[in-house]
Every structure is written in C-alpha cells, then in structure tokens.
Write a protein that holds these residues in place. Structure first.
Motif, short mmCIF file in Angstrom:
data_model
loop_
_atom_site.label_atom_id
_atom_site.label_comp_id
_atom_site.label_asym_id
_atom_site.label_seq_id
_atom_site.Cartn_x
_atom_site.Cartn_y
_atom_site.Cartn_z
N LEU A 232 -31.15 2.45 -19.32
CA LEU A 232 -30.37 2.55 -19.55
C LEU A 232 -29.59 4.02 -20.35
O LEU A 232 -29.14 4.84 -19.39
N TYR A 233 -31.17 5.12 -20.60
CA TYR A 233 -30.90 6.53 -21.19
C TYR A 233 -31.80 6.99 -20.87
O TYR A 233 -32.51 6.91 -21.45
N LYS A 234 -31.97 8.31 -20.08
CA LYS A 234 -33.22 9.09 -20.45
C LYS A 234 -33.44 10.21 -21.26
O LYS A 234 -32.48 10.82 -21.91
N PHE A 235 -34.70 10.22 -21.24
CA PHE A 235 -35.68 11.27 -22.08
C PHE A 235 -34.43 12.40 -21.87
O PHE A 235 -34.98 13.12 -20.72
N LYS A 236 -34.67 13.53 -23.00
CA LYS A 236 -33.96 14.22 -22.64
C LYS A 236 -35.47 15.31 -23.67
O LYS A 236 -35.45 15.38 -24.15
N PRO A 237 -36.17 16.35 -22.95
CA PRO A 237 -37.36 16.71 -24.09
C PRO A 237 -36.88 18.07 -24.48
O PRO A 237 -37.29 18.05 -25.35
N GLN A 238 -35.98 18.32 -24.38
CA GLN A 238 -35.13 20.12 -24.71
C GLN A 238 -34.48 19.72 -25.68
O GLN A 238 -33.63 19.12 -25.64
N HIS A 239 -34.25 20.41 -27.19
CA HIS A 239 -33.89 20.35 -28.37
C HIS A 239 -32.23 20.92 -27.19
O HIS A 239 -31.82 22.51 -27.07
N GLY A 240 -31.72 20.20 -28.00
CA GLY A 240 -29.94 20.74 -27.46
C GLY A 240 -29.41 21.88 -27.82
O GLY A 240 -30.14 22.09 -29.50
N THR A 241 -28.20 22.89 -27.77
CA THR A 241 -27.38 23.64 -28.58
C THR A 241 -26.48 23.11 -29.29
O THR A 241 -25.51 24.07 -30.38
N TYR A 242 -26.49 21.56 -29.72
CA TYR A 242 -25.17 21.83 -30.56
C TYR A 242 -25.66 20.44 -31.41
O TYR A 242 -26.25 19.39 -31.23
N LEU A 243 -24.19 20.25 -32.33
CA LEU A 243 -24.49 18.76 -33.47
C LEU A 243 -23.18 17.63 -32.62
O LEU A 243 -22.33 18.24 -31.95
#
Length: 348
Positions: free
Chosen positions: A163-174
């Motif tokens: 259902l959800y795809k893994f995102k390896p990079q840390h994002g830029t917002y909370l």
C-alpha cells in the motif's frame, strides 16, 4: 470459511477520506478474500470490495446530509445480520457494543473487536452484563479500563504490504495527520515545530464536535510561518505526505487504542515522535523507529536525533509486525476458536 464482517456505517469501506475502523475492516476483508475465504461484508452501499457486499444504507452516513438518525441504520444492519446468521461460520462485529444484547441471546458464532476508547465510566455497568462475550483488543493498553472482559486475543492492525512505498531519504517537514481535536493535541505539534524550527504540515479533518476547538484554539495558531494546514486527505495522498516527511509528530493526550497513522508512517520509512500514551509504547521502538516522549522539550530534543535513525528499520518493523496478512492470520486463528467454542473460556 464463510465469514461475516460487520462494519460501522459512518464511513464507506474503505473510507474516501478519514476513517480508521472502516479502513481496517477493508484491509481485513480483502486479505481474507485473497486467502480464499468467502466473506460477506455488511457496510454502506458506497463501499468497494471483492467480498460479497450487503449494502445497508445507500451512502456512508458522515456524507449523507439527509440522515438524521445514524443509530437506526446500525440497528437495521444488526437485524439483517441476525436474519442470515445461520449461513455464517463466524460473525465478526466491528460495531463496538450495539449488537451485544441480541448476539449474546442467541447461540451465534461471533467475536467482537473493540476499536474505541474504553475509559468511560458508563461503560462499566453495561460491559459487566456482557463480560463473558468474546472480545478482541487492538492493543493491550486498550484493555486497562476493563481488564475483566473476556479478552480472547489481541490483534494489532495491519496494512497491505504494497500500500505504501518506502522512502529512503529523510524529508524536510514534520507531519501531523488525522483529526483536529483536543485529545490529538495539534497545538502541541505546532509548538514543537516552532521550537524545532521546521515546517509542520497538518493534514486533518475537523468534526462538527471539534469546530469550536478548531476556531478558538487551532485556527489562530495556523498564522504561524512554521505551519501549513492542508485539510483532510485520502489514501492516495498519504504515501507522499508521510513518505516525504522528516518525522510524524503524534503528540496525543488520550489513551489512543491503536493509532493507525503510526504504522502508515512506518510503512513509508518515516520515524514517529509520539507521546507516551495509550498504545504508543507497543508500536514505536524508542531509539529505533522513533522516539517516545513526555514533554515538548523532549520532543524537540529527540527530533534532532531523528536524522540518525535508519528509515529501513521503520519499514522493517512494519513488514514484521503490522501487515494485513499477519492481521488476517491472527483473526483466522480466533475464528477457528470461535467455531470450536473455545473463546467462551476465560481470557487469554
């Protein structure tokens, strides 16, 4: 196995936007169908499923402006379930307590998952009458107000693995996702974002009951340059919203029975910073998949450490503990015990 799934009617199954219980019912139903079982879903007519749907009302009640009495539709649904009861190997109710007076008076093979909070004083005399019925909790914390119920299992919620795809990079917002209400504490989330110095994206619905709280408390806080309010979002938008976040902020102030958004974040690889409340310590592994805090200062300090967490650990935790397949297998085990009448013994 012929399995009846009885869902609340406030949202469709799955919901178009917000709706935790109906979403879980959908994941469970579709997984059971995939596993080869014959599933009959009692739900609103706008539900989408590969199971056999028995529509009770034309549309989900939250979006039906013509509906003045949602209780009558639920009682009608229970009657429709009971009329067909002899055709099911097991009936799985997700309607909290409405069915108990009738279901316990007949020799029905049923089980009941409680999805809501149980720390209301008026629950005690009612549930004591039906304490020997078979109940399933969604966290061990949820059981605490009513420990004497016949708890036959604890089954954590699960999501489809793809259902959800893994995102390896840390994002830029909370990220703050869910519902604007005093117990969800979006005010805490805003204060945390301001003190940490990172943008907070709020994707949340506002129920009628919380409109005053939103207008008087939260709306003035939305003027902060650190906050962006985007409103209620659906399943399709969640992957990008959660996956691209630096962390999910979950600053609750109530005994959350489960908190589906936490495992949605983990499925994307996004760590969770959450208050030590309700089910949180059962879901988040402190220092591995996020941080469990008790003050705003702790939340701000631990957010600094989030960048050192391995997002793969978050995804791995989801895959090992919170998939729909694991959830369905555990429920099937309970169904077998229902058929063998083992669930009417004392709690497990």
């Amino acid at each position: 196995m012929r399995i009846a799934q009885v869902a609340p009617l406030y949202e469709s199954v799955p919901p178009k936007l917000y709706g935790g219980t109906e979403r879980v019912v959908s994941y469970l139903t579709e997984e059971l169908v995939k596993m080869g079982h014959e599933v009959i879903l009692f739900a609103s007519g706008d539900s989408k499923t590969k199971a056999k749907l028995i529509p009770i009302c034309p549309n989900s009640l939250r979006f039906d402006k013509t509906c003045k009495d949602p209780l009558i539709w639920h009682l009608y649904m229970i009657e429709e379930v009971l009329k067909r009861a002899k055709f099911f190997d097991v009936i799985h109710f997700h309607t909290e307590y409405l069915h108990l007076p009738l279901a316990t008076r007949y020799n029905l093979p049923f089980v009941n998952t409680l999805h809501g909070r149980l720390n209301l004083s008026e629950y005690v005399p009612f549930f004591k009458i039906f304490k020997n019925a078979p109940f399933i909790s969604i966290s061990y914390s949820q059981r605490k107000p009513l420990p004497w119920l016949n708890w036959v299992a604890n089954v954590y919620h699960g999501l489809p693995e793809d259902l959800y795809k893994f995102k390896p990079q840390h994002g830029t917002y909370l990220a703050f996702l869910g519902r604007i209400s005093p117990e969800k504490r979006p005010d805490r989330a805003i204060e945390i974002a301001e003190k940490f110095g990172m943008k907070l994206m709020i994707a949340a619905k506002v129920d009628k009951a919380d409109e005053t709280y939103f207008k008087e408390v939260i709306k003035p806080m939305l003027k902060s340059p650190w906050v962006e309010f985007i409103g209620e979002i659906g399943e399709k938008e969640k992957n990008e919203f959660l996956g691209n976040a630096y962390a999910l902020v979950f600053p609750i102030d109530w005994p959350e029975p489960f908190g589906l958004v936490m495992i949605e974040a983990l499925a994307c690889g996004t760590p969770v910073v959450a208050w030590r409340c309700g089910s949180v310590p059962e879901i988040i592994e402190h220092g591995k998949t996020g941080f469990i805090v008790e003050t705003i200062e702790e939340a701000v300090n631990f957010l600094e450490e989030v960048k050192n967490l391995n997002r793969e650990d978050c995804r791995k935790s989801f895959e090992e503990r919170f998939t729909a397949r694991r959830m369905a297998e555990e429920y099937l085990n309970v169904y077998q015990r229902v058929i063998l009448k083992e669930v009417y013994k004392r709690a497990v």
